[in-house]
Design a protein around this motif. Sequence first.
Motif: not given
Length: 142
Positions: A112-133
């Motif tokens: 819904n909005k970035l204030a709802d999440i931890d941006l450091t964790v989102l960045e970790e998720l993005i990098l994990a997805g790229l690594r696995d792809l």
Amino acid sequence: MSENKTKPSETPAAELIAAVEHPMRRADGQTLLEMFQRATGYAPVVWAPAIIGFGRYHYRYKSGREGDFLATGFAVRKRNLVVYIMPGYADYGAILDRLGKYKKSKSCLYINKLADIDLTVLEELILAGLRDLNKIWPVQPA
């Protein structure tokens, strides 16, 4: 055989973000644009109609269908922000448990909005997805 309709466009990513009407969504989009660029090291490319992608990969299925698609990215929608993690979210439960408030489908994360999440964790998720792809299909600059 159907062709992938989501293709790179010439629209600048900053222009797409600037056109977002809602001020909070526009600010969140700008934050995501900067974060994705920094985290991935890839330049943003707008994939029609309104997805901002980072990196690309070429896929070829056993059926013979093949094409190019964004490696990761996001879209700023009226109702939410959508983050695309191309390997899907099946193996990211430990990361998602720390992310915050979201909904998901196979390859899309709805925030819904970035204030709802931890941006450091989102960045970790993005990098994990790229690594696995990259283990399945090599990721390249767009």
